[in-house]
Design a protein around this motif. Structure first.
Motif, PDB file in Angstrom:
ATOM      1  N   VAL A 264       0.831  -1.204   0.000  1.00 52.17           N
ATOM      2  CA  VAL A 264       0.000   0.000   0.000  1.00 52.17           C
ATOM      3  C   VAL A 264       0.868   1.258   0.000  1.00 52.17           C
ATOM      4  O   VAL A 264       0.652   2.196  -0.776  1.00 52.17           O
ATOM      5  N   PHE A 268       1.387   4.116  -2.946  1.00 53.46           N
ATOM      6  CA  PHE A 268       1.114   5.532  -2.678  1.00 53.46           C
ATOM      7  C   PHE A 268       2.333   6.388  -3.008  1.00 53.46           C
ATOM      8  O   PHE A 268       2.211   7.449  -3.628  1.00 53.46           O
ATOM      9  N   THR A 314      -2.198  12.334   4.913  1.00 47.36           N
ATOM     10  CA  THR A 314      -2.765  11.011   4.603  1.00 47.36           C
ATOM     11  C   THR A 314      -2.595  10.058   5.772  1.00 47.36           C
ATOM     12  O   THR A 314      -3.477   9.244   6.071  1.00 47.36           O
ATOM     13  N   ASN A 319      -6.534  10.067   6.811  1.00 51.55           N
ATOM     14  CA  ASN A 319      -6.280   8.629   6.716  1.00 51.55           C
ATOM     15  C   ASN A 319      -7.505   7.875   6.208  1.00 51.55           C
ATOM     16  O   ASN A 319      -7.420   7.086   5.265  1.00 51.55           O
ATOM     17  N   LEU A 323      -7.013   6.712   2.332  1.00 47.44           N
ATOM     18  CA  LEU A 323      -6.702   5.280   2.346  1.00 47.44           C
ATOM     19  C   LEU A 323      -7.947   4.420   2.484  1.00 47.44           C
ATOM     20  O   LEU A 323      -8.039   3.344   1.882  1.00 47.44           O
ATOM     21  N   VAL A 329      -8.637   0.625   1.732  1.00 45.50           N
ATOM     22  CA  VAL A 329      -7.801  -0.106   2.682  1.00 45.50           C
ATOM     23  C   VAL A 329      -8.589  -0.338   3.971  1.00 45.50           C
ATOM     24  O   VAL A 329      -9.210   0.582   4.506  1.00 45.50           O
ATOM     25  N   ARG A 334      -4.982   0.134   7.892  1.00 46.22           N
ATOM     26  CA  ARG A 334      -4.730   1.577   7.914  1.00 46.22           C
ATOM     27  C   ARG A 334      -4.076   2.009   9.221  1.00 46.22           C
ATOM     28  O   ARG A 334      -3.136   2.790   9.225  1.00 46.22           O
TER      29      ARG A 334
END
Length: 433
Positions: A264, A268, A314, A319, A323, A329, A334
């Motif tokens: 992940v 990103f 983020t 978040n 995400l 996610v 997360r």
């Protein structure tokens, strides 16, 4: 020194179309995955194209520097022919390697024994590689044409060509569905849209009419090959960094969760910080004086700071939005990765700095140092591999992964800076750091 006329606006107009180009390329892969996800046996199709692309990206990585070689080396018709020889040699090597994996017993060794791919997925990957083996010749020539356009400072044309590729992709997915299925459909659509992009970028390169006889000294074919191959194997070694980190954290107690989180975060960072690698090409195309270089350093700091702030947002208050809602996610993942993601806020700065230094060494015709720096990064990860696996540190695996990623980048930046400081004063004057 010549008087600097380079401004932040000029750098931005040069740089941000290249950033958009990276995003458009990422979108094209997302579209292919979305199409395959709608097939009946979507799991095998998605897994097959994923494995095939991992193999292709690693094997084809020596060709990722074609545009850099073109920017630095093409000064006339003679050097253009020599660079095309390099492009052809690398494309032939990549095509042969992909064909061996697709059509020979080497495929079972690599896909099943080394990567541990299930047999049905390995077969789907091989079927995709049947078609992907054609790709190196077009991506190689595309990189050459991109280099000519970047040298002419017409970077918007690079993004336009990639936009045409994305638009054509939908048509090729619809057409290919009549003859192909599964992962092979994705490979057909990808190769077809890249061929379209290559024709468009070649047309743009021809229309730019870059002067070929500029009175500048041209290197011989041998000199150009000696310049280019260190860049090629350096690019290949760069691809081993995430593989080595994954092989470490995959053996830790929280291995599966750490690997998922690392995937992940890497995805990103690829979207956010990946375009910073274009600072190498920006240096070669834009810097004509020490003042120009200082302006490019300033641009790197400002851009990397903005990216770092977005990373922190983020990881913190955004978040769930970015995400969770946008990338899908799960909450457990997360929360597991948020502090490690926050730590990567400094990554764009060091990554951009490394690419500025890589631009300096490319411009100084000392590409061997770039190969050495990548060897050093890989060597560091190999050195810590066994102790980390044996000791099993009582910290989250994703924290170890991000620490290794940052350390590797910092090591390369320090090494290249040290090597540049060792150069004669008159050589260092163009790009003081």
């Amino acid at each position: 020194m010549t008087e600097s006329k380079l401004s932040l606006k000029e750098i931005a107009l040069f740089f941000f179309p290249l950033l958009l180009n990276v995003q458009l390329m990422s979108i094209s892969h997302t579209i292919i995955n979305g199409a395959l996800a709608r097939l009946e046996d979507y799991v095998t199709a998605l897994a097959g194209i994923s494995v095939a692309m991992v193999i292709h990206l690693f094997v084809a990585s020596p060709s990722y520097q074609n545009h850099t070689v073109t920017i630095a080396m093409v000064k006339g018709h003679k050097s253009m022919r020599s660079v095309l020889i390099f492009v052809g040699l690398v494309a032939s090597y990549v095509a042969v390697m992909l064909s061996l994996i697709a059509f020979s017993p080497l495929g079972d060794l690599v896909l099943i024994r080394l990567l541990g791919t299930p047999p049905e997925v390995a077969q789907a990957a091989r079927e995709a590689l049947y078609i992907l083996a054609l790709l190196p010749f077009f991506t190689g020539f595309r990189g050459f044409c991109q280099g000519l356009i970047i040298q002419a400072r017409r970077t918007s044309l690079v993004s336009i060509a990639t936009g045409v590729r994305v638009g054509a992709l939908f048509g090729y997915l619809a057409i290919g569905a009549h003859w192909f299925a599964g992962a092979q459909l994705g490979a057909f659509a990808l190769v077809s849209c890249v061929i379209t992009e290559t024709f468009v970028i070649a047309f743009f390169a021809w229309k730019v009419h870059l002067p070929m006889e500029r009175g500048e000294e041209e290197k011989t074919t041998g000199e150009i090959l000696r310049y280019s191959f260190p860049l090629a194997y350096s690019s290949c070694l760069q691809q081993t960094i995430p593989l080595l980190i994954s092989s470490i954290i995959g053996r830790l107690p929280d291995g599966p969760l750490a690997l998922a989180a690392f995937g992940v975060i890497r995805g990103f960072l690829f979207l956010l910080a990946g375009p910073m690698r274009n600072l190498q090409q920006a240096y070669l195309a834009l810097v004509k004086s020490a003042d120009d270089y200082f302006m490019l350093v300033r641009f790197n700091i400002l851009t990397a700071t903005g990216m770092g702030v977005l990373v922190l947002l983020t990881a913190g208050p955004l978040n769930e939005l970015i995400l969770g809602q946008m990338l899908g996610v799960e909450p457990e993942l997360r929360h597991y990765l948020r502090w490690s993601l926050a730590a990567t806020a400094i990554f764009p700065l060091f990554y951009g700095g490394c690419n500025l230094l890589r631009g300096w060494f490319s411009g100084a015709l000392q590409t061997g140092k770039l190969g050495h720096s990548t060897f050093l990064k890989s060597g560091f990860l190999l050195l810590v591999w066994l102790p980390l696996v044996k000791l099993q540190p009582p910290v989250p695996g994703i924290a170890i992964a991000i620490a290794l990623l940052l350390c590797a980048e910092i090591i390369e930046a320090l090494y290249l800076r040290y090597q540049r400081q060792r150069q004669p004063e008159n050589l260092r004057q163009l790009a003081p750091l």
